[in-house]
Write a protein that holds these residues in place. Structure first.
Motif, PDB file in Angstrom:
ATOM      1  N   VAL A  86       0.865  -1.169   0.000  1.00  4.42           N
ATOM      2  CA  VAL A  86       0.000   0.000   0.000  1.00  4.42           C
ATOM      3  C   VAL A  86       0.907   1.225   0.000  1.00  4.42           C
ATOM      4  O   VAL A  86       2.000   1.200   0.563  1.00  4.42           O
ATOM      5  CB  VAL A  86      -0.960   0.005   1.211  1.00  4.42           C
ATOM      6  CG1 VAL A  86      -0.209  -0.082   2.522  1.00  4.42           C
ATOM      7  CG2 VAL A  86      -1.846   1.241   1.210  1.00  4.42           C
ATOM      8  N   ILE A  87       0.464   2.271  -0.695  1.00  2.00           N
ATOM      9  CA  ILE A  87       1.193   3.539  -0.694  1.00  2.00           C
ATOM     10  C   ILE A  87       0.293   4.573  -0.036  1.00  2.00           C
ATOM     11  O   ILE A  87      -0.914   4.601  -0.296  1.00  2.00           O
ATOM     12  CB  ILE A  87       1.555   3.979  -2.137  1.00  2.00           C
ATOM     13  CG1 ILE A  87       2.547   2.986  -2.747  1.00  2.00           C
ATOM     14  CG2 ILE A  87       2.153   5.376  -2.148  1.00  2.00           C
ATOM     15  CD1 ILE A  87       2.919   3.301  -4.180  1.00  2.00           C
ATOM     16  N   LEU A  88       0.864   5.385   0.841  1.00  2.00           N
ATOM     17  CA  LEU A  88       0.058   6.392   1.538  1.00  2.00           C
ATOM     18  C   LEU A  88       0.160   7.726   0.810  1.00  2.00           C
ATOM     19  O   LEU A  88       1.208   8.071   0.272  1.00  2.00           O
ATOM     20  CB  LEU A  88       0.574   6.586   2.965  1.00  2.00           C
ATOM     21  CG  LEU A  88       0.804   5.329   3.796  1.00  2.00           C
ATOM     22  CD1 LEU A  88       1.321   5.725   5.174  1.00  2.00           C
ATOM     23  CD2 LEU A  88      -0.486   4.547   3.939  1.00  2.00           C
ATOM     24  N   TRP A  94      -0.448  10.202   5.459  1.00  3.69           N
ATOM     25  CA  TRP A  94       0.765   9.908   6.215  1.00  3.69           C
ATOM     26  C   TRP A  94       0.926  10.921   7.346  1.00  3.69           C
ATOM     27  O   TRP A  94       1.222  10.572   8.489  1.00  3.69           O
ATOM     28  CB  TRP A  94       1.952   9.958   5.258  1.00  3.69           C
ATOM     29  CG  TRP A  94       3.295   9.811   5.870  1.00  3.69           C
ATOM     30  CD1 TRP A  94       3.738   8.767   6.627  1.00  3.69           C
ATOM     31  CD2 TRP A  94       4.388  10.713   5.757  1.00  3.69           C
ATOM     32  NE1 TRP A  94       5.030   8.980   6.991  1.00  3.69           N
ATOM     33  CE2 TRP A  94       5.465  10.171   6.468  1.00  3.69           C
ATOM     34  CE3 TRP A  94       4.558  11.950   5.123  1.00  3.69           C
ATOM     35  CZ2 TRP A  94       6.694  10.807   6.567  1.00  3.69           C
ATOM     36  CZ3 TRP A  94       5.783  12.570   5.210  1.00  3.69           C
ATOM     37  CH2 TRP A  94       6.833  12.002   5.926  1.00  3.69           C
ATOM     38  N   ALA A  95       0.689  12.182   7.019  1.00  4.51           N
ATOM     39  CA  ALA A  95       0.849  13.229   8.034  1.00  4.51           C
ATOM     40  C   ALA A  95      -0.193  13.069   9.137  1.00  4.51           C
ATOM     41  O   ALA A  95       0.107  13.239  10.318  1.00  4.51           O
ATOM     42  CB  ALA A  95       0.735  14.607   7.386  1.00  4.51           C
ATOM     43  N   VAL A 152       7.685   4.650   8.591  1.00  3.75           N
ATOM     44  CA  VAL A 152       6.472   3.900   8.258  1.00  3.75           C
ATOM     45  C   VAL A 152       6.739   2.844   7.198  1.00  3.75           C
ATOM     46  O   VAL A 152       6.020   1.852   7.115  1.00  3.75           O
ATOM     47  CB  VAL A 152       5.348   4.806   7.719  1.00  3.75           C
ATOM     48  CG1 VAL A 152       4.783   5.664   8.808  1.00  3.75           C
ATOM     49  CG2 VAL A 152       5.834   5.636   6.559  1.00  3.75           C
ATOM     50  N   ILE A 153       7.758   3.074   6.367  1.00  6.57           N
ATOM     51  CA  ILE A 153       8.039   2.124   5.297  1.00  6.57           C
ATOM     52  C   ILE A 153       8.330   0.764   5.913  1.00  6.57           C
ATOM     53  O   ILE A 153       9.157   0.646   6.826  1.00  6.57           O
ATOM     54  CB  ILE A 153       9.260   2.581   4.469  1.00  6.57           C
ATOM     55  CG1 ILE A 153       9.030   3.994   3.935  1.00  6.57           C
ATOM     56  CG2 ILE A 153       9.537   1.602   3.331  1.00  6.57           C
ATOM     57  CD1 ILE A 153       7.864   4.120   3.002  1.00  6.57           C
ATOM     58  N   GLY A 191       5.496   3.002   0.321  1.00  5.72           N
ATOM     59  CA  GLY A 191       5.859   4.338  -0.130  1.00  5.72           C
ATOM     60  C   GLY A 191       4.905   5.392   0.396  1.00  5.72           C
ATOM     61  O   GLY A 191       3.816   5.087   0.874  1.00  5.72           O
ATOM     62  N   VAL A 192       5.362   6.643   0.321  1.00  6.08           N
ATOM     63  CA  VAL A 192       4.524   7.787   0.654  1.00  6.08           C
ATOM     64  C   VAL A 192       4.602   8.736  -0.533  1.00  6.08           C
ATOM     65  O   VAL A 192       5.689   9.042  -1.021  1.00  6.08           O
ATOM     66  CB  VAL A 192       5.010   8.491   1.934  1.00  6.08           C
ATOM     67  CG1 VAL A 192       4.215   9.763   2.174  1.00  6.08           C
ATOM     68  CG2 VAL A 192       4.896   7.561   3.133  1.00  6.08           C
TER      69      VAL A 192
END
Lengths: 697, 111
Positions: free
Chosen positions: A228-230, A235-236, A245-246, A261-262
């Motif tokens: 999943v990518i945020l 994320w914030a 977080v990764i 990823g973000v």
């Protein structure tokens, strides 16, 4: 040591020189502590506030004195600046002497600059500023218009896959979709908006992740890992921007997924098929299983974006796409006859529908601004009558007419500046209000705001208005003729020249007013048309919500059905609830799924099958929305899994394909199933208020 | 430099500096004035007065060593300059001259 209250700090910070502030605060808290020890705490606090408030005056005076001393060293000896300062001081006196006129000018300016700036900031964010993706002019949305759904923006997967293989003008493309999922970061599950990003989607947008990476090829496979990518905002808000977080995992729709990823902070809304503008939380890889019906050319469900090769124009890519679509129609006549492919600039698809309205609004506000200027001009000119004597005396004492003209400009610009500052404040309020009222109707809504460009325009508008309004008067002063003016003053007449200017202003004002009236009329008309459209259902007292259930916990259709039955039984027995229904799509929100069908007993055969939009609904969907039943019966609960397949059609479908005869009792074939039409319901505006109803099942 | 006269608060602050010697800083000056004269002066007024006196070159600041109790911050202390001492003396002389022969008795102080 007790920390001082924030209010005290803030107050003192306002007036104390920064170098002295820490000493002052230390001193205050020292005595406050001592007092708190010997008397009671409230009394010490009372003392503290009294000290702080009584300190404001002397400290502010000190600061003022320091600043004045500084300014004195700055301006002494510079004739230009001294003159300007004199002009300003004199202007203030003049303004104070005629407070009503000054207030009128300021108020007019506030309104003019405020509305102009507010509208400009919206126009700027929506139409002028490029999308915040790299190379935005090369980004297009691929659409595949078919008759009956010309505005649908979806494409079929095999079409696009073929295109990607053969196209010469397209550098890369990616499929995507949007979905709401249930996600769990900590304890509470919550509903998250997800972009389902197909292979190449992020690469096409040229996104560089802020952290981690985009999806890798094996992650798009059914058997691959679950990443999943945020989005940056998610994320914030959910991970407080922690960089570790990764590699962490979060549960989405009952399935643990690894955060890989973000995304970078993006101003632009993600282009999404279903939502006009999206605040998305996460990206998931778009996995299309081997067995999915999406591999059938018939299914048009997903959206696609593409990046053109450098130098490729929109015309060229559209020529290529048209030829490509013709080729598909030859190869796959069953599905692709009458289907075309088109590239539309991505920005147009995001802001398209509101563009004409915005331009109209901008024109109207521009006209208001012009009228405001003309008003101010004539107001000042009329008032100048009372100052002719003053000007005459000044020029008699040797003041150059340019000096007097400059004095006048300074006066007007001063007032205009005050008005402009107020206008910027008003614009801020207006923009916030607009965004709050229309969060979903306006695309790119999170990009709207006051920034340097907008402020520059506000400043420009202010100066222009001040200059325009002051010009007639200043021009007149330049032609000052002492003897004539004084004589005319005696006779109580305005000069002929002044009357000419006044006439010109009045003519201009009437002209702009007429234009404005027309614009307002058109706007009003559009608004009335919009509100007069019958949506086809009764939105009063209807609440909607989305749910998604976890396929892990409810793996079979029977268990899913049982869950929904239980849910709706309990909803129906909730006090105050009259009716409960569910469906795949809510009216007006767009969405749907285009397909074709065959009428039993007719010669319907590929490629000339009738087309329609398909919606799956619960038996009570129509009654909950008060959609009228025109013929036959409604769906019943017994029509579910295991009983003969039945369908309702809307009036548009009945009219188009059954030419006025009642379709009730007729059978159709659709996706290798035979359905009996049991009823006809009224038309509902599915896509938006502006889209006419299309045939629906 | 024109001969500057001292305002009441300026006089009080300068006298407090003399009384306190090396212990004179913002809040101690405030407390000293309150203790001796009964005037409850706002700390901001003390700072403003000190700034004015510094402009007139009657007082000058010096920083103490950082205090361990106060988070290591130094205090800004104040002392009279020779010019300030002279101004104070002339102010005292003119006050004494004005009071001479009037027999004003101080009223009992409110606490």
């Amino acid at each position: 040591m007790n920390a001082l209250p924030v209010a005290i700090r803030a107050l003192l910070e306002l007036v104390t020189p920064p170098t002295e502030l820490p000493y002052l605060l230390d001193d205050l808290s020292e005595e406050f502590d001592a007092r708190a020890r010997t008397t009671t705490h409230p009394r010490a606090t009372l003392w503290l506030y009294s000290q702080a408030i009584r300190s404001l005056g002397p400290l502010a005076m000190t600061r003022l004195r320091a600043r004045r001393a500084e300014r004195a060293t700055l301006t002494s000896g510079d004739p230009m600046l001294t003159q300007l300062r004199d002009d300003l001081r004199y202007s203030l006196r003049v303004a104070a002497r005629r407070p009503w006129l000054s207030l009128t000018i300021i108020a007019t300016m506030v309104l003019g600059v405020g509305t102009t700036t507010a509208v400009f900031s919206i126009v700027d964010a929506l139409l002028l500023r490029p999308l915040s993706f790299p190379g935005p002019e090369q980004l297009v949305r691929l659409t595949s218009p078919v008759p009956d759904a010309p505005s649908a923006m979806v494409v079929s997967v095999p079409d696009v896959t073929d295109l990607e293989r053969t196209s010469r003008s397209i550098a890369s493309l990616g499929l995507y979709d949007a979905r709401t999922v249930t996600g769990q970061v900590s304890v509470e599950p919550e509903r998250l908006s997800a972009v389902l990003a197909g292979q190449g989607f992020g690469e096409t947008l040229a996104l560089r992740p802020a952290l981690g990476r985009l999806f890798q090829p094996d992650e798009y496979l059914e058997t691959g890992p679950s990443p999943v990518i945020l989005t940056h905002a998610f994320w914030a808000s959910h991970f407080a921007g922690h960089r570790d977080v990764i590699g962490q995992s979060m549960i989405i729709s009952g399935k643990p997924r690894t955060i890989v990823g973000v995304l970078p902070p993006l101003e632009s809304a993600y282009p999404a098929g279903v939502y006009p503008s999206g605040d998305f939380d996460i990206w998931l890889p778009l996995v299309i299983p081997e067995s999915s019906f999406l591999h059938d050319r018939v299914a048009m469900q997903l959206s696609a974006i593409a990046r053109l090769r450098p130098g490729v124009t929109l015309e060229r890519v559209n020529t290529e796409l048209a030829a490509f679509a013709r080729g598909l129609a030859v190869d796959y006549p069953r599905t692709n006859t009458n289907r075309t492919l088109q590239a539309v600039p991505l920005r147009d698809t995001i802001v398209g529908p509101v563009r004409p309205m915005l331009l109209l609004l901008a024109a109207a506000v521009g006209a208001v601004m012009l009228i405001a200027c003309a008003n101010l001009g004539s107001l000042l000119l009329a008032h100048s009558q009372s100052r002719v004597r003053e000007f005459a005396v000044r020029s008699a004492m040797g003041a150059a007419s340019s000096r007097i003209a400059r004095q006048l400009l300074v006066e007007n610009l001063g007032l205009a500046t005050i008005g402009g500052v107020g206008g910027i404040w008003l614009a801020n309020v207006l923009v916030k209000a607009l965004v709050a009222v229309y969060p979903t109707q306006l695309p790119r809504v999170n990009e709207i705001g006051l920034d340097a460009r907008v402020l520059l325009v506000a400043l420009g508008a202010t100066l222009l208005a001040g200059w325009l309004a002051g010009m007639p008067l200043a021009r007149q002063v330049r032609r000052l003729d002492l003897s004539r003016d004084l004589r005319e003053l005696e006779r109580g007449l305005g000069s002929r020249h002044r009357r000419h200017v006044l006439d010109g202003l009045v003519v201009g004002q009437v002209a702009t007013s007429v234009a404005l009236l027309f614009a307002a009329g058109v706007l009003m008309r559009t608004f009335l048309d919009m509100t007069a459209i019958q949506p086809g259902f009764d939105a009063r007292n209807v609440l909607t919500f989305d749910i998604a259930i976890s396929p892990q916990r409810y793996p079979t259709p029977e268990r899913q059905s049982a869950f929904y039955d239980a849910l709706f039984d309990s909803l129906r027995t909730t006090p105050g609830v009259q009716d409960v229904g569910w469906g795949m799509f809510t009216p007006l929100a767009g969405g749907g799924w285009g397909d074709t069908f065959a009428r039993e007993g007719t010669s319907d055969a590929a490629p000339n099958l009738p087309a329609m939009q398909v919606k799956m609904v619960s038996p009570t969907y129509a009654s909950a929305l008060r959609i009228p039943l025109l013929a036959g019966r409604s769906l019943a609960r017994t029509d579910g899994t295991g009983s003969p397949d039945v369908a309702l059609v809307n009036a548009a479908l009945a009219a188009r394909y059954y030419a006025g005869a009642s379709p009730v009792g007729k059978r159709i074939t659709f996706q290798q199933r035979t359905l009996e039409i049991v009823g006809v319901i009224g038309d509902v505006r599915s896509q938006s208020l502006w889209t006419p109803p299309s045939p629906e099942l | 430099m024109p001969k500057a006269r001292l305002g009441e608060l300026e006089l009080l602050v300068m006298l407090a500096l003399l009384h306190l010697g090396a212990d004179a800083y913002g809040i101690s000056i405030r407390q000293e004035i309150e203790r001796r004269s009964g005037h409850d002066v706002a700390i901001g007024a003390i700072y403003a007065t000190l700034a004015r006196l510094e402009e007139k070159r009657f007082v000058t600041p010096w920083l103490s060593d950082p205090l361990p109790v106060r988070g290591g911050r130094a205090r800004k202390h104040w002392k009279l300059t020779p010019l300030g001492e002279r101004a104070l003396r002339s102010a005292a002389a003119s006050l004494a001259g004005m009071l001479d022969g009037l027999g004003l008795t101080p009223e009992p102080r409110r606490s």
